[in-house]
Write an enzyme that holds these catalytic residues in place. Structure first.
Site, PDB file in Angstrom:
ATOM      1  N   ASN A  56      55.681  38.390  37.429  1.00 41.00           N
ATOM      2  CA  ASN A  56      54.870  37.183  37.282  1.00 41.00           C
ATOM      3  C   ASN A  56      54.082  37.149  35.977  1.00 41.00           C
ATOM      4  OD1 ASN A  56      54.722  34.859  38.811  1.00 41.00           O
ATOM      5  ND2 ASN A  56      52.710  35.322  39.643  1.00 41.00           N
ATOM      6  N   LEU A 106      56.078  40.637  44.628  1.00 34.10           N
ATOM      7  CA  LEU A 106      55.426  39.967  43.505  1.00 34.10           C
ATOM      8  C   LEU A 106      54.518  40.966  42.796  1.00 34.10           C
ATOM      9  CD1 LEU A 106      55.109  37.029  42.281  1.00 34.10           C
ATOM     10  CD2 LEU A 106      52.973  36.940  43.571  1.00 34.10           C
ATOM     11  N   ARG A 153      39.428  30.416  49.653  1.00 36.37           N
ATOM     12  CA  ARG A 153      40.273  30.282  50.839  1.00 36.37           C
ATOM     13  C   ARG A 153      39.661  29.317  51.854  1.00 36.37           C
ATOM     14  NH1 ARG A 153      44.214  34.233  50.419  1.00 36.37           N
ATOM     15  NH2 ARG A 153      44.768  34.430  52.599  1.00 36.37           N
ATOM     16  N   ASN A 213      52.977  32.084  35.397  1.00 33.55           N
ATOM     17  CA  ASN A 213      52.274  32.920  36.348  1.00 33.55           C
ATOM     18  C   ASN A 213      51.797  32.049  37.503  1.00 33.55           C
ATOM     19  OD1 ASN A 213      50.784  34.826  37.706  1.00 33.55           O
ATOM     20  ND2 ASN A 213      49.075  34.784  36.270  1.00 33.55           N
ATOM     21  N   GLU A 237      48.428  31.095  48.767  1.00 31.93           N
ATOM     22  CA  GLU A 237      49.838  30.825  49.024  1.00 31.93           C
ATOM     23  C   GLU A 237      50.249  31.295  50.420  1.00 31.93           C
ATOM     24  OE1 GLU A 237      50.025  35.086  48.100  1.00 31.93           O
ATOM     25  OE2 GLU A 237      48.801  33.393  47.470  1.00 31.93           O
ATOM     26  N   ASP A 238      49.631  32.351  50.927  1.00 30.38           N
ATOM     27  CA  ASP A 238      49.940  32.821  52.269  1.00 30.38           C
ATOM     28  C   ASP A 238      49.426  31.852  53.324  1.00 30.38           C
ATOM     29  OD1 ASP A 238      47.372  33.300  51.534  1.00 30.38           O
ATOM     30  OD2 ASP A 238      47.315  35.394  52.174  1.00 30.38           O
ATOM     31  N   ASP A 280      53.437  42.871  49.063  1.00 32.20           N
ATOM     32  CA  ASP A 280      52.688  43.060  47.826  1.00 32.20           C
ATOM     33  C   ASP A 280      53.069  44.379  47.191  1.00 32.20           C
ATOM     34  OD1 ASP A 280      51.392  40.669  48.093  1.00 32.20           O
ATOM     35  OD2 ASP A 280      49.608  41.514  49.044  1.00 32.20           O
ATOM     36  N   ASP A 281      52.811  44.474  45.878  1.00 35.03           N
ATOM     37  CA  ASP A 281      53.187  45.700  45.186  1.00 35.03           C
ATOM     38  C   ASP A 281      52.252  46.861  45.506  1.00 35.03           C
ATOM     39  OD1 ASP A 281      50.968  44.762  43.936  1.00 35.03           O
ATOM     40  OD2 ASP A 281      51.804  44.736  41.905  1.00 35.03           O
TER      41      ASP A 281
END
Length: 919
Positions: free
Chosen positions: A697, A668, A876, A723, A832-833, A744-745
């Site tokens: 995204n 992503l 979180r 997004n 999301e994780d 991750d990027d």
């Protein structure tokens, strides 16, 4: 001066003298020229002659210029230089000659090698040709053997009966209808896809009597169902909605029967029809009683024994939430396990309360005489005795404070409004459900409503009366969510309830919540469950689940990707056999047409959700039996150690029981082109990599002049509609492998670390396997849950910024997980994780697996990420507490298990030496 002047003037007297002067001048010039000629020509010739005869003189002084001794000659400076030059040139010539001879030898040797290589190539070509012939012969033999054992079969010819063709001989009695004698299988081939035709109720007379809310909810559900078709000629099943009726409309049974028999596809007896009567109220009457339904199946909440046909008709739950979704914020949590009341019951029996206030005889006295005709009086006395004993807080009321709801004869009527009953059940550990005293009443809407409300708020149902037919009983294992106790054992109920441990009680409550959400809560769940039961009974596989179609962004590639030595350095870890084949997909789900047959018995006996409610995925998911209702296939594969052996053989094995497998990287990104290109280049040369799916995204497309690296495998750039971090877990159709590496990027992982994580995941395919571990903790001062990222020996989550998981969880996350969770992820652009960890732990009841000692993986110097924001951790914290409310409990499980390779050299800090490392 005079003579000169005269001469210039050309005096005649001086003419002779002038001629003499001219003549003398010419003589001088001639002599001078001759002298110079002699000097320039003859002297060099003479010198050349004597110099050439120097070496021929035998004695010194023989000639005027005779040769001198060599030593004397070398004393001359310029001659000495010439000697040195000659000697140097001679040496160089000798060296060049030696090199020439050496090169000639090397050329000859190489020529011999070339000839030998040519011969080897010819021999290899011959061997290759022979191997190809052997392979071709082997393949041909294999095909012949397969053709002998598995002959090619064409799809069965579908014979559609005529409109007025009954198709089956009439049964002796309609109450004896079963699938084998009242259902036409010829209309439902295995390859038909289970098409369902739904009658439009507005086109028939009984449709005008339907409850508008029920009709509207049912129509909305059927429009979105994947099995519903508008072509009635090809339909396998025909659905008719006849209830619930409006009040005070009363439709006579004869009129309803006449209207049913006039349906255009009834075909004289109604075979392959199902008549659905949904009840929203506990006093819904048995609309189809005394109505001849022929060979049509009936699905409703109230049945008499003479009316119910086991294995053919369906007992469904009441439709409480018609057009509204359940509000998860109003559902109480599943913990604490014990609530205020041990059990509660409120109800009133209209017809028979004559002995409720009398002291009943003991069961020993009853056994000496005639058996009681109705156990309700004994139940009242026993429960009142438990309440009066004060051993536990118990609330039983056999008389309603207000007017009781309407009910069937011998049925316990509900008391109060729904909100009041739910408030009491929220404070109850168990909810008693007393079945009707009439043994001929198999199930009633009142009992089904009590069961629905108990499951909704987490009160474990205790059903007194084993003769009752609970909803979907022939498919669901009710013993995992409720207690069914015969009425004669009412005196043992108190002992039985107190003997249950907290863990067993929590498991039953969690399973009850699971059943309620999946099969009872909404119109969609009820209708899907009815279709799933019929489809499972006639052994038709589920339709393929929908995948997200990837909208590819065109991009230019060709930039040669370099190999980062830090990324490609594998240390001492052998990555196994090198992949030389092109990318290949995981095996597809090939057991579609035999799955329902082979797994039916096991499903009935081992899975809480035994039939496939949702469509299956195109892969072979490896999930525990709790998720089997989602079409999970065949359950666990046996976990093994690869090809076995010891030493290098075991080390070189990839692991698991799949001989060849690859994984897909899903990355992503959002407008960080330089960081993305660097991350893609680091994947160059990574073994077992099938494809890279870059989820773009951002609404802004990549730069047109951006040159993407060539890493040896396809790079698919997918454009998203908005997004959202949820896009990371969409089941893209371009993902052709079961294994997904979500990364991750800006994550930095070495190739050996990725390969080790892949090996571990192959041994635990149902779990999240990743690198950075996190855990949740209880905040005592604030009485809430916290998210913690400190280094610890314990963890309960693995961040999906660098983790492996099965593609099946992408389907669950996107299509099955409550929408409220995905909405919160979009609201905070976070968590999301955590949501994925909640989902997998909820399904498997297992913690994730952390590999290696790595805790962070961010790249230094990269642009700012979302996780660096100050509000990141506060959001979180809120996410965890919200997810707990949605699930009703904390599905996350703690673990101190960490998997390291024996070839990793991990250095533990001095303050972490107490942590255990499992290898």
């Amino acid at each position: 001066m005079t003579g000169y002047t005269m001469l210039r003037n050309g005096g005649a007297g001086n003419g002779g003298q002038t001629c003499m002067l001219r003549w003398s001048n010419r003589i001088r010039l001639t002599w001078l020229s001759f002298t110079l000629f002699i000097i320039l020509v003859f002297f060099p010739l003479i010198a050349h002659y004597y110099l050439t005869t120097l070496d021929e003189a035998d004695e010194a002084g023989k000639r005027i210029f005779g040769p001198r001794a060599g030593n004397e000659l070398c004393e001359v400076k310029h001659v000495l230089d010439l000697c040195r030059i000659r000697e140097s040139v001679s040496e160089e010539l000798l060296q060049l000659e030696a090199k020439r001879q050496e090169l000639n030898s090397e050329i000859a040797r190489l020529n011999l090698k070339i000839e030998a290589c040519k011969k080897s190539i010819e021999n290899a070509k011959q061997d290759l040709l022979q191997l190809k012939n052997v392979i071709s012969q082997t393949e041909h033999s294999y095909k012949e053997l397969m053709a002998q054992n598995q002959p090619k079969l064409s799809l069965p010819i579908r014979l559609l009966p005529e409109k007025d063709d009954a198709g089956l001989p009439p049964p002796k009695a309609t109450w004896g209808c079963r699938l084998h004698n009242c259902f036409d299988y010829s209309r439902c081939p295995l390859t038909s896809g289970f098409p369902v035709y739904v009658y439009d109720s507005d086109q028939f007379a009984f449709g005008s009597y339907l409850d508008p809310l029920v009709k509207q909810a049912f129509q909305a559900t059927t429009r979105a169902n994947v099995y519903v078709t508008e072509n009635a000629d090809i339909a396998c099943l025909y659905v008719v909605l006849v209830g619930e009726m409006q009040e005070p409309v009363v439709l006579r049974p004869a009129d309803l029967e006449k209207q049913l028999h006039s349906l255009p596809y009834w075909r004289t007896d109604g075979h392959n029809h199902i008549i659905i009567n949904l009840s929203r109220k506990s006093d819904t009457q048995n609309l189809l009683y005394n109505v001849s339904t022929g060979r049509a199946m009936v699905a409703q909440s109230t049945f008499y024994a003479a009316q119910y046909r086991p294995g053919f008709d369906l007992v469904v739950s009441p439709l409480v939430h018609a057009m509204s979704e359940p509000n998860f914020m109003e559902i109480p949590p599943q913990v604490p396990v014990k609530r205020k009341y041990l059990f509660t019951f409120q109800g009133e029996k209209i017809e028979s309360l004559r002995s409720s206030l009398q002291e009943a005889r003991s069961f020993e006295e009853e056994m000496e005489g005639d058996p009681p005709a109705d156990y309700d009086d004994r139940i009242i006395a026993t429960l009142k005795a438990v309440q009066d004993s004060k051993l536990d807080q118990v609330l039983v009321e056999f008389t309603c404070k207000n007017q009781p709801k309407l009910s069937l004869p011998t049925e316990w009527a509900l008391c109060g409004e729904r909100e009041d009953r739910l408030e009491l059940l929220k404070r109850s550990t168990f909810a008693l459900i007393i079945t009707p005293g009439d043994p001929h009443l198999v199930i009633s809407s009142g009992c089904a409503t009590r069961l629905f409300e108990a499951l909704e708020v987490g009160a474990v149902p205790v059903v007194l009366g084993e003769q009752v037919q609970l909803p979907y009983q022939d498919m669901l294992q009710w013993n995992e969510a409720a207690l069914v106790v015969p009425k004669p054992r009412v005196t043992e109920v108190h002992f039985l309830l107190r003997s249950l441990s907290d863990s067993d009680l929590l498991a039953m409550r969690r399973q009850g919540r699971f059943l309620w959400e999946t099969y009872f809560s909404t119109t969609d769940s009820i209708f899907n469950t009815v279709l799933a039961m019929i489809r499972t009974r006639i052994q038709i596989p589920a339709a393929p689940i929908r995948e997200e179609v990837a909208a590819e962004i065109p991009h230019r590639s060709g930039k040669a990707a370099g190999t980062d030595p830090n990324m490609a350095d594998n240390g001492d870890l052998d990555l196994g056999p090198v992949e030389t084949e092109p990318p290949y997909a995981s095996p597809k789900y090939l057991r579609n047409f035999t799955l329902t047959v082979t797994d039916l018995y096991r499903s009935w006996n081992s899975a809480p959700g035994p039939f496939h409610l949702f469509p299956h995925t195109p892969f072979d998911p490896v999930l525990p039996s709790e998720a089997k209702f989602l079409g999970s296939g065949t359950g666990f594969r046996p976990i093994g150690g690869g090809t076995g052996g010891s030493g290098k053989e075991f080390q070189a094995a990839l692991g698991g029981n799949v001989p060849r497998e690859q994984f897909t990287v899903v990355m992503l990104t959002y407008e960080r082109e330089e960081v993305l290109m660097n991350s893609l280049e680091r994947l160059n040369g990574l073994p077992y990599l099938n494809k890279v799916v870059v989820v773009w995204n951002s609404p802004k497309l990549p730069s047109e002049d951006l040159l993407w690296p060539d890493i040896g495998v396809p790079i698919m750039v997918v454009r998203t509609e908005k997004n959202s971090l949820n896009n990371r877990f969409l089941p893209w159709n371009e993902i052709e492998t079961e294994a997904i590496l979500s990364i991750d990027d800006d994550a930095h992982l070495r190739h050996d670390e990725i390969m080790f994580g892949f090996r571990v995941w192959r041994e635990a395919r149902d779990r999240i396997v990743g690198f950075p571990g996190r855990y949740h903790a209880w905040d005592i001062p604030h009485q809430s849950w916290l998210y913690n990222s400190n280094y610890s020996c314990e963890l309960s989550m693995v961040l999906t910024g660098a983790a492996f998981f099965h593609k099946y969880y992408a389907y669950l996350y996107s299509y099955v997980m409550p929408q409220a969770i995905r909405d919160m992820v979009d609201e905070y652009i976070n968590c999301e994780d955590i949501a994925m960890n909640f989902l997998v732990s909820h399904i498997t009841r297992k913690p994730p697996i952390k590999v290696t000692s790595r805790w962070t993986f961010r790249c230094p110097g990269c642009p700012q990420a979302l996780s660096h924001d100050d509000s990141h951790f506060h959001e979180r914290h809120k996410c965890i507490n919200f997810f707990v409310k949605v699930y009703g409990y904390v599905p996350l499980l703690y673990t101190q298990f960490r998997v390291d390779s024996v070839l990793f050299k991990t250095r533990l800090p001095h303050d972490k030496t107490k942590c255990f490392k499992f290898i």
